[in-house]
Motif scaffolding. Structure first.
Motif, short mmCIF file in Angstrom:
data_model
loop_
_atom_site.label_atom_id
_atom_site.label_comp_id
_atom_site.label_asym_id
_atom_site.label_seq_id
_atom_site.Cartn_x
_atom_site.Cartn_y
_atom_site.Cartn_z
N ARG A 17 26.55 36.69 41.36
CA ARG A 17 27.07 35.95 40.45
C ARG A 17 28.14 36.95 39.83
NH1 ARG A 17 27.70 34.19 35.16
NH2 ARG A 17 28.71 32.16 34.71
N ILE A 18 27.77 38.06 39.12
CA ILE A 18 28.59 39.38 38.60
C ILE A 18 29.39 39.65 39.54
CG2 ILE A 18 28.55 41.18 37.55
CD1 ILE A 18 25.80 40.43 36.18
N ALA A 19 28.91 39.77 40.79
CA ALA A 19 29.96 40.44 41.90
C ALA A 19 30.91 39.60 42.29
CB ALA A 19 29.11 40.86 43.11
N GLY A 20 30.53 38.30 42.11
CA GLY A 20 31.50 37.32 42.61
C GLY A 20 32.63 36.98 41.58
N LYS A 21 32.05 36.91 40.28
CA LYS A 21 33.07 36.91 39.21
C LYS A 21 34.34 38.11 39.38
CE LYS A 21 31.93 32.90 37.14
NZ LYS A 21 32.96 32.01 37.29
N ALA A 22 33.57 39.16 39.66
CA ALA A 22 34.54 40.45 39.82
C ALA A 22 35.51 40.33 40.86
CB ALA A 22 33.84 41.79 39.79
N CYS A 23 34.92 39.98 42.07
CA CYS A 23 35.65 39.45 43.36
C CYS A 23 36.79 38.53 42.86
CB CYS A 23 35.13 39.25 44.45
SG CYS A 23 35.83 38.93 45.84
N GLU A 24 36.57 37.29 42.23
CA GLU A 24 37.27 36.40 41.75
C GLU A 24 38.61 37.11 40.93
OE1 GLU A 24 35.65 33.12 40.08
OE2 GLU A 24 34.55 32.61 41.71
N LEU A 25 38.20 37.71 40.05
CA LEU A 25 39.05 38.51 39.17
C LEU A 25 39.90 39.27 39.88
CD1 LEU A 25 40.19 38.91 36.18
CD2 LEU A 25 38.10 40.64 35.94
N ALA A 26 39.46 40.15 40.63
CA ALA A 26 40.45 41.30 41.46
C ALA A 26 41.35 40.33 42.48
CB ALA A 26 39.52 42.28 42.45
N TYR A 27 40.67 39.37 43.05
CA TYR A 27 41.47 38.49 43.95
C TYR A 27 42.74 37.99 43.07
CZ TYR A 27 43.15 35.15 47.30
OH TYR A 27 43.94 34.38 48.07
N SER A 28 42.35 37.35 41.74
CA SER A 28 43.50 36.65 41.10
C SER A 28 44.58 37.52 40.35
CB SER A 28 43.03 35.66 40.04
OG SER A 28 41.97 36.43 39.17
N SER A 29 44.06 38.78 40.20
CA SER A 29 44.94 39.79 39.94
C SER A 29 46.03 40.26 40.77
CB SER A 29 44.35 40.85 39.02
OG SER A 29 43.60 41.74 40.15
N LEU A 30 45.65 40.19 42.22
CA LEU A 30 46.20 40.64 43.01
C LEU A 30 47.50 39.70 43.21
CD1 LEU A 30 43.98 42.03 46.18
CD2 LEU A 30 45.55 43.43 44.47
N GLY A 31 47.27 38.45 43.41
CA GLY A 31 47.94 37.19 43.43
C GLY A 31 49.16 37.20 42.42
N SER A 32 48.77 37.36 41.11
CA SER A 32 49.74 37.54 40.05
C SER A 32 50.87 38.55 39.99
CB SER A 32 48.91 37.24 38.71
OG SER A 32 48.28 38.53 38.39
N SER A 33 50.31 39.85 40.50
CA SER A 33 51.07 40.86 40.32
C SER A 33 51.94 41.24 41.55
CB SER A 33 50.24 42.38 40.24
OG SER A 33 49.58 42.57 41.41
N SER A 34 51.78 40.35 42.83
CA SER A 34 52.76 40.49 43.68
C SER A 34 54.19 39.81 43.41
CB SER A 34 52.16 39.86 45.00
OG SER A 34 51.95 38.35 44.86
N PRO A 35 55.36 40.28 43.96
CA PRO A 35 56.57 39.70 43.54
C PRO A 35 56.87 38.40 44.50
CG PRO A 35 56.84 41.39 45.10
CD PRO A 35 55.35 41.61 44.76
N LYS A 36 57.31 37.43 43.63
CA LYS A 36 57.68 36.20 44.29
C LYS A 36 58.82 36.23 45.03
CE LYS A 36 55.22 33.78 40.85
NZ LYS A 36 55.07 32.93 39.80
N PRO A 37 58.88 35.62 46.17
CA PRO A 37 60.28 35.46 47.22
C PRO A 37 61.52 34.87 46.42
CG PRO A 37 58.42 34.17 48.03
CD PRO A 37 57.78 34.55 46.75
#
Length: 77
Positions: free
Chosen positions: A57-77
């Motif tokens: 569960r801890i690993a899954g939450k860390a993965c979700e956090l990492a994934y969501s941070s990738l999506g929010s920092s990428s530039p929008k077209p």
């Protein structure tokens, strides 16, 4: 329940003058000891599974956090 099985295992070894009763008592003692051991093993395994679940569960939450941070920092077209 585990305590009851342990108590049964330790208390069912009463001796009797009747050999049939003594055999039944020995059988009951063995059965209670097996039951007590089974409960101990199940409790230990439940603890192991709970620790594994917590780690996953801890690993899954860390993965979700990492994934969501990738999506929010990428530039929008």
């Amino acid at each position: 329940m585990r305590g009851q099985a342990r108590d049964l295992a330790s208390g069912s070894s009463c001796t009797s003058g009747n050999s049939g009763s003594a055999e039944r008592s020995a059988t009951a003692t063995r059965a209670a000891m097996v039951l007590s051991d089974l409960f101990q093993r199940a409790d230990k395994r439940a603890g192991e599974l709970a620790r594994a679940y917590d780690a996953a569960r801890i690993a899954g939450k860390a993965c979700e956090l990492a994934y969501s941070s990738l999506g929010s920092s990428s530039p929008k077209p």
